[in-house]
Write a protein that holds these residues in place. Sequence first.
Motif, mmCIF file in Angstrom:
data_model
loop_
_atom_site.group_PDB
_atom_site.id
_atom_site.type_symbol
_atom_site.label_atom_id
_atom_site.label_comp_id
_atom_site.label_asym_id
_atom_site.label_seq_id
_atom_site.Cartn_x
_atom_site.Cartn_y
_atom_site.Cartn_z
ATOM 1 N N VAL A 124 0.858 -1.186 0.000
ATOM 2 C CA VAL A 124 0.000 0.000 0.000
ATOM 3 C C VAL A 124 0.895 1.236 0.000
ATOM 4 N N PHE A 125 0.729 2.086 -0.992
ATOM 5 C CA PHE A 125 1.518 3.312 -1.042
ATOM 6 C C PHE A 125 1.125 4.231 0.112
ATOM 7 N N THR A 126 2.110 4.923 0.655
ATOM 8 C CA THR A 126 1.886 5.864 1.753
ATOM 9 C C THR A 126 2.612 7.173 1.442
ATOM 10 N N HIS A 127 2.356 8.174 2.242
ATOM 11 C CA HIS A 127 3.091 9.429 2.092
ATOM 12 C C HIS A 127 4.587 9.189 2.280
ATOM 13 N N SER A 128 4.924 8.300 3.205
ATOM 14 C CA SER A 128 6.324 8.004 3.477
ATOM 15 C C SER A 128 6.997 7.301 2.299
ATOM 16 N N SER A 129 6.263 6.406 1.642
ATOM 17 C CA SER A 129 6.864 5.733 0.475
ATOM 18 C C SER A 129 7.037 6.725 -0.678
ATOM 19 N N ASP A 130 6.168 7.725 -0.771
ATOM 20 C CA ASP A 130 6.350 8.790 -1.762
ATOM 21 C C ASP A 130 7.634 9.573 -1.494
ATOM 22 N N VAL A 131 7.921 9.823 -0.222
ATOM 23 C CA VAL A 131 9.133 10.557 0.151
ATOM 24 C C VAL A 131 10.368 9.784 -0.295
ATOM 25 N N VAL B 102 22.339 15.972 -1.786
ATOM 26 C CA VAL B 102 22.582 14.544 -1.571
ATOM 27 C C VAL B 102 22.212 14.180 -0.136
ATOM 28 N N GLY B 103 22.537 15.073 0.801
ATOM 29 C CA GLY B 103 22.175 14.839 2.201
ATOM 30 C C GLY B 103 20.669 14.777 2.401
ATOM 31 N N ILE B 104 19.922 15.671 1.732
ATOM 32 C CA ILE B 104 18.454 15.654 1.821
ATOM 33 C C ILE B 104 17.914 14.364 1.219
ATOM 34 N N ALA B 105 18.476 13.956 0.080
ATOM 35 C CA ALA B 105 18.032 12.711 -0.568
ATOM 36 C C ALA B 105 18.243 11.519 0.362
ATOM 37 N N LYS B 106 19.363 11.481 1.045
ATOM 38 C CA LYS B 106 19.655 10.357 1.949
ATOM 39 C C LYS B 106 18.659 10.317 3.115
ATOM 40 N N GLU B 107 18.228 11.491 3.597
ATOM 41 C CA GLU B 107 17.189 11.516 4.637
ATOM 42 C C GLU B 107 15.898 10.892 4.108
ATOM 43 N N CYS B 108 15.556 11.215 2.866
ATOM 44 C CA CYS B 108 14.334 10.667 2.260
ATOM 45 C C CYS B 108 14.433 9.158 2.067
ATOM 46 N N VAL C 18 13.951 3.173 7.551
ATOM 47 C CA VAL C 18 12.826 3.202 8.488
ATOM 48 C C VAL C 18 11.843 4.275 8.037
ATOM 49 N N ALA C 19 10.667 3.851 7.611
ATOM 50 C CA ALA C 19 9.691 4.773 7.038
ATOM 51 C C ALA C 19 9.329 5.904 7.996
ATOM 52 N N ALA C 20 9.183 5.585 9.269
ATOM 53 C CA ALA C 20 8.753 6.572 10.256
ATOM 54 C C ALA C 20 9.800 7.670 10.472
ATOM 55 N N GLU C 21 11.046 7.403 10.080
ATOM 56 C CA GLU C 21 12.118 8.377 10.304
ATOM 57 C C GLU C 21 12.368 9.271 9.089
ATOM 58 N N ARG C 22 11.641 9.051 8.029
ATOM 59 C CA ARG C 22 11.779 9.926 6.859
ATOM 60 C C ARG C 22 11.049 11.244 7.114
ATOM 61 N N PRO C 23 11.514 12.334 6.534
ATOM 62 C CA PRO C 23 10.783 13.607 6.677
ATOM 63 C C PRO C 23 9.483 13.556 5.897
ATOM 64 N N THR C 24 8.565 14.443 6.208
ATOM 65 C CA THR C 24 7.355 14.587 5.384
ATOM 66 C C THR C 24 7.722 15.404 4.147
ATOM 67 N N MET C 25 6.854 15.381 3.138
ATOM 68 C CA MET C 25 7.153 16.165 1.943
ATOM 69 C C MET C 25 7.122 17.654 2.237
#
Length: 368
Positions: free
Chosen positions: A261-268, A326-332, A336-343
């Motif tokens: 199931v796609f989520t906002h986190s998987s979009d990130v 590159v640093g921002i991309a690595k955060e995305c 761990v899905a819960a540790e990714r930033p929101t869009m």
Amino acid sequence: MLHAIIAAIIAVILIIKTFIWTTVLIKRWKRQRELMRQKVFKSLQTEKTAEVAIPVVGIPVANQPAQLIFNDETDQRFKDVQSLVENATWIELGRGTLGPLFKWVLKGGAIVVARKLDKITVTRQEFAKRLLVLKTLQHPNLLPLRSGFFYGEIPFLIFDYLCLGSLEDLLHGKEKSSFTALNWPIRACVSLCIARGIAAIHRSPEGLVCGVVKSSNVLLKNDFKGCLSGYELPSLVPAAAIIKQNPGAVAPELLHTNTPVFTHSSDVYSFGVCLLELITGRRPRTRAPDGREIDLREFVQSAHNEIFDPAVDRDGSSEEEMSMMVGIAKECLCDVAAERPTMSQVVVKLKMLRTHLHHRNDSIQEME
């Protein structure tokens, strides 16, 4: 009193110098953008000769009345579905998850993009219901959905046609055609446009998702601002079908379940891959130095040498911006899905990064 006068004079001089420098930067950017546009248009001219219109016999036959689901109220061209389909000139642009994509040349010369949906898995009624939700998505960085209808049993979606084409073509080129590599200021601007478009989808009352964010679904306007397309896919086909066709661009949690199931986190996560594609000039699946095909994320993490796209001319400030992105991309791309930033947080990070590079900030503002 004398000190105050001297301070005021110095302040005025600094303001004048800043204004002159800003004006120079803006003029430089406009000149670079115009040169880039001329080069891209020149390469596009060679591709137009390869376009072949589909003969009339290739147009589907409607065995039941056409049904208009919705139409852009400001545009009356799509109200007569029967006439629209039968009188348009059809030029196939490619084939996607849902079916073929066509360039339609309408009466009078106007051009739109028509997506013919061969593989939707929802009922006719459910399709209409979901389409009415999708049409409410309106944002400068989302490709507008102009109309949706059934021609017989076949559903169609109508979008604006953007002549510069997709980010994928402008990054990697098309087979048997030349292309002009995008410069870094344009790539940086496009990255922010994509992020804003995704964030707008996430803010929808229904909490919609993009599914997979990929360069082929990012279209460029004449001013090189990015416009996200393909966001209708998760509403119309199962996630598994989309995942299968996009190796390297999908969050790991979606690969280890039978019911993804796609989520906002998987979009990130998917945006993080697209951001690396802009920076490196490589596709989501790329070749490692030893010849193995690996995910772009793995390539960047294991690279010992420079990862930046060699086709990009860069100076110190652009190289700094690329490194920080590159640093921002690595955060995305965090496992761990819960540790990714929101869009929304990603948008803020990208804007803050560009503001941080203050000596380019004013010209960047003009781009946006």
